[in-house]
Design a protein around this motif. Structure first.
Motif, PDB file in Angstrom:
ATOM      1  N   ILE A  29      33.064  43.001  43.676  1.00  0.00           N
ATOM      2  CA  ILE A  29      33.245  43.851  43.058  1.00  0.00           C
ATOM      3  C   ILE A  29      31.904  44.888  43.346  1.00  0.00           C
ATOM      4  CG2 ILE A  29      32.891  44.842  40.423  1.00  0.00           C
ATOM      5  CD1 ILE A  29      33.753  42.522  39.220  1.00  0.00           C
ATOM      6  N   GLU A  30      30.170  44.340  43.533  1.00  0.00           N
ATOM      7  CA  GLU A  30      29.619  45.132  44.025  1.00  0.00           C
ATOM      8  C   GLU A  30      29.934  45.718  45.468  1.00  0.00           C
ATOM      9  OE1 GLU A  30      25.039  44.073  46.091  1.00  0.00           O
ATOM     10  OE2 GLU A  30      25.906  42.454  44.655  1.00  0.00           O
ATOM     11  N   LEU A  31      30.566  44.643  46.179  1.00  0.00           N
ATOM     12  CA  LEU A  31      31.043  45.083  48.202  1.00  0.00           C
ATOM     13  C   LEU A  31      32.298  46.257  47.720  1.00  0.00           C
ATOM     14  CD1 LEU A  31      31.074  42.036  49.604  1.00  0.00           C
ATOM     15  CD2 LEU A  31      29.569  43.984  50.201  1.00  0.00           C
ATOM     16  N   THR A  32      33.000  45.790  46.800  1.00  0.00           N
ATOM     17  CA  THR A  32      34.571  47.368  46.555  1.00  0.00           C
ATOM     18  C   THR A  32      33.586  48.464  45.801  1.00  0.00           C
ATOM     19  OG1 THR A  32      35.766  44.915  46.459  1.00  0.00           O
ATOM     20  CG2 THR A  32      37.019  47.814  45.762  1.00  0.00           C
ATOM     21  N   ARG A  33      32.839  48.859  45.468  1.00  0.00           N
ATOM     22  CA  ARG A  33      32.381  49.833  44.778  1.00  0.00           C
ATOM     23  C   ARG A  33      31.803  51.233  45.416  1.00  0.00           C
ATOM     24  NH1 ARG A  33      31.076  47.627  38.728  1.00  0.00           N
ATOM     25  NH2 ARG A  33      33.423  47.768  37.791  1.00  0.00           N
ATOM     26  N   ALA A  34      31.168  49.183  46.226  1.00  0.00           N
ATOM     27  CA  ALA A  34      30.021  50.615  47.302  1.00  0.00           C
ATOM     28  C   ALA A  34      30.860  51.209  48.350  1.00  0.00           C
ATOM     29  CB  ALA A  34      29.058  49.923  48.303  1.00  0.00           C
ATOM     30  N   GLU A  35      31.964  50.972  48.807  1.00  0.00           N
ATOM     31  CA  GLU A  35      33.526  51.375  49.692  1.00  0.00           C
ATOM     32  C   GLU A  35      33.402  52.625  49.469  1.00  0.00           C
ATOM     33  OE1 GLU A  35      36.322  48.962  50.137  1.00  0.00           O
ATOM     34  OE2 GLU A  35      35.781  47.228  49.807  1.00  0.00           O
ATOM     35  N   PRO A  36      33.331  54.298  51.130  1.00  0.00           N
ATOM     36  CA  PRO A  36      33.402  54.893  50.819  1.00  0.00           C
ATOM     37  C   PRO A  36      35.516  55.077  50.107  1.00  0.00           C
ATOM     38  CG  PRO A  36      32.695  54.496  52.508  1.00  0.00           C
ATOM     39  CD  PRO A  36      32.860  52.920  52.166  1.00  0.00           C
ATOM     40  N   GLY A  37      35.332  56.006  49.441  1.00  0.00           N
ATOM     41  CA  GLY A  37      36.570  56.211  48.822  1.00  0.00           C
ATOM     42  C   GLY A  37      36.683  56.073  47.421  1.00  0.00           C
ATOM     43  N   CYS A  38      36.318  54.507  47.340  1.00  0.00           N
ATOM     44  CA  CYS A  38      36.924  53.568  46.374  1.00  0.00           C
ATOM     45  C   CYS A  38      36.594  54.509  44.866  1.00  0.00           C
ATOM     46  CB  CYS A  38      35.925  52.223  46.015  1.00  0.00           C
ATOM     47  SG  CYS A  38      35.831  51.543  44.308  1.00  0.00           S
ATOM     48  N   LEU A  39      37.125  54.699  44.181  1.00  0.00           N
ATOM     49  CA  LEU A  39      36.996  55.899  43.269  1.00  0.00           C
ATOM     50  C   LEU A  39      36.736  54.775  41.657  1.00  0.00           C
ATOM     51  CD1 LEU A  39      40.043  58.462  43.157  1.00  0.00           C
ATOM     52  CD2 LEU A  39      37.760  58.062  43.939  1.00  0.00           C
ATOM     53  N   ARG A  40      37.826  53.604  41.351  1.00  0.00           N
ATOM     54  CA  ARG A  40      37.616  52.906  40.167  1.00  0.00           C
ATOM     55  C   ARG A  40      37.940  51.001  41.070  1.00  0.00           C
ATOM     56  NH1 ARG A  40      42.171  52.376  35.452  1.00  0.00           N
ATOM     57  NH2 ARG A  40      40.761  51.033  34.391  1.00  0.00           N
ATOM     58  N   PHE A  41      37.101  50.671  40.791  1.00  0.00           N
ATOM     59  CA  PHE A  41      37.152  49.076  40.552  1.00  0.00           C
ATOM     60  C   PHE A  41      37.150  48.539  39.207  1.00  0.00           C
ATOM     61  CE2 PHE A  41      36.899  44.856  42.108  1.00  0.00           C
ATOM     62  CZ  PHE A  41      38.067  44.757  43.343  1.00  0.00           C
ATOM     63  N   ASP A  42      38.116  47.401  38.498  1.00  0.00           N
ATOM     64  CA  ASP A  42      37.729  46.679  37.514  1.00  0.00           C
ATOM     65  C   ASP A  42      38.279  45.647  37.959  1.00  0.00           C
ATOM     66  OD1 ASP A  42      35.627  49.178  36.274  1.00  0.00           O
ATOM     67  OD2 ASP A  42      37.295  49.847  35.746  1.00  0.00           O
ATOM     68  N   VAL A  43      37.570  44.390  37.271  1.00  0.00           N
ATOM     69  CA  VAL A  43      38.696  43.188  37.438  1.00  0.00           C
ATOM     70  C   VAL A  43      38.332  42.224  35.539  1.00  0.00           C
ATOM     71  CG1 VAL A  43      39.304  41.202  38.849  1.00  0.00           C
ATOM     72  CG2 VAL A  43      38.789  43.519  39.822  1.00  0.00           C
ATOM     73  N   ASP A  48      43.125  35.375  27.810  1.00  0.00           N
ATOM     74  CA  ASP A  48      43.418  33.432  28.559  1.00  0.00           C
ATOM     75  C   ASP A  48      42.626  33.246  29.631  1.00  0.00           C
ATOM     76  OD1 ASP A  48      44.950  32.286  30.684  1.00  0.00           O
ATOM     77  OD2 ASP A  48      46.083  32.280  29.668  1.00  0.00           O
ATOM     78  N   PRO A  49      41.885  32.530  29.585  1.00  0.00           N
ATOM     79  CA  PRO A  49      40.362  32.150  30.230  1.00  0.00           C
ATOM     80  C   PRO A  49      41.438  32.124  32.406  1.00  0.00           C
ATOM     81  CG  PRO A  49      39.935  30.477  29.343  1.00  0.00           C
ATOM     82  CD  PRO A  49      41.491  31.262  29.478  1.00  0.00           C
ATOM     83  N   LEU A  50      42.144  32.168  32.319  1.00  0.00           N
ATOM     84  CA  LEU A  50      42.639  31.604  33.729  1.00  0.00           C
ATOM     85  C   LEU A  50      43.324  33.366  34.337  1.00  0.00           C
ATOM     86  CD1 LEU A  50      45.182  29.034  33.488  1.00  0.00           C
ATOM     87  CD2 LEU A  50      42.639  29.213  34.051  1.00  0.00           C
ATOM     88  N   ILE A  51      43.471  34.264  33.885  1.00  0.00           N
ATOM     89  CA  ILE A  51      44.137  35.182  33.722  1.00  0.00           C
ATOM     90  C   ILE A  51      42.504  36.792  33.779  1.00  0.00           C
ATOM     91  CG2 ILE A  51      45.911  37.184  32.970  1.00  0.00           C
ATOM     92  CD1 ILE A  51      47.298  35.297  32.173  1.00  0.00           C
ATOM     93  N   TRP A  52      43.254  37.431  35.086  1.00  0.00           N
ATOM     94  CA  TRP A  52      42.106  38.881  34.757  1.00  0.00           C
ATOM     95  C   TRP A  52      42.507  39.818  35.111  1.00  0.00           C
ATOM     96  CZ3 TRP A  52      40.735  34.271  36.176  1.00  0.00           C
ATOM     97  CH2 TRP A  52      39.168  33.785  36.145  1.00  0.00           C
ATOM     98  N   THR A  53      42.873  41.047  34.544  1.00  0.00           N
ATOM     99  CA  THR A  53      43.652  42.203  35.021  1.00  0.00           C
ATOM    100  C   THR A  53      42.483  42.803  35.537  1.00  0.00           C
ATOM    101  OG1 THR A  53      41.960  43.467  33.040  1.00  0.00           O
ATOM    102  CG2 THR A  53      44.261  42.778  32.709  1.00  0.00           C
ATOM    103  N   VAL A  54      43.108  43.957  36.218  1.00  0.00           N
ATOM    104  CA  VAL A  54      42.825  44.505  38.395  1.00  0.00           C
ATOM    105  C   VAL A  54      43.574  45.833  37.939  1.00  0.00           C
ATOM    106  CG1 VAL A  54      42.899  44.233  40.256  1.00  0.00           C
ATOM    107  CG2 VAL A  54      42.749  42.231  38.715  1.00  0.00           C
ATOM    108  N   ALA A  55      42.621  46.776  37.911  1.00  0.00           N
ATOM    109  CA  ALA A  55      42.377  48.197  37.638  1.00  0.00           C
ATOM    110  C   ALA A  55      41.970  48.356  39.798  1.00  0.00           C
ATOM    111  CB  ALA A  55      42.666  48.863  36.905  1.00  0.00           C
ATOM    112  N   GLU A  56      42.558  49.421  40.587  1.00  0.00           N
ATOM    113  CA  GLU A  56      41.668  49.797  41.743  1.00  0.00           C
ATOM    114  C   GLU A  56      42.637  51.495  41.664  1.00  0.00           C
ATOM    115  OE1 GLU A  56      42.556  47.261  44.482  1.00  0.00           O
ATOM    116  OE2 GLU A  56      42.355  45.759  44.048  1.00  0.00           O
TER     117      GLU A  56
END
Length: 94
Positions: A29-43, A48-56
């Motif tokens: 998450i830290e590396l992705t949010r620091a990328e040029p052009g990244c407007l949103r990055f949420d995981v 359910d402890p086996l499932i993550w939602t992803v929004a980029e």
């Protein structure tokens, strides 16, 4: 300019995969949010402890492609390669 939005889920098969995500996700998450052009990055882990939602969201196709390339070459990409992803990608003018 066309922005790129990815939404979906990261689906772990078992607790070992989930532990891998927990261990490596903060740096990813830290590396992705620091990328040029990244407007949103949420995981976010769901109830359910086996499932993550992803929004980029990336400013344009070039930023999205650069992100994808970085991920493929990263430790995150290597250690999570076998984890199932269920993603949809949308492009919008704006």
């Amino acid at each position: 300019m066309t922005s790129v939005e990815l939404t979906g889920r990261l689906l772990c098969a078992d607790r070992d995969e989930a532990e891998t995500v927990v261990r490596h996700l903060p740096r990813h998450i830290e590396l992705t949010r620091a990328e040029p052009g990244c407007l949103r990055f949420d995981v976010v882990q769901t109830e359910d402890p086996l499932i993550w939602t992803v929004a980029e969201r990336f400013a344009d196709e070039a930023a999205f492609e650069a992100h994808q390339a970085r991920v493929r070459a990263s430790e995150w990409g290597r250690v999570t390669a076998g984890i199932t992803r269920d993603y949809a990608i949308a492009r919008s003018e704006g």
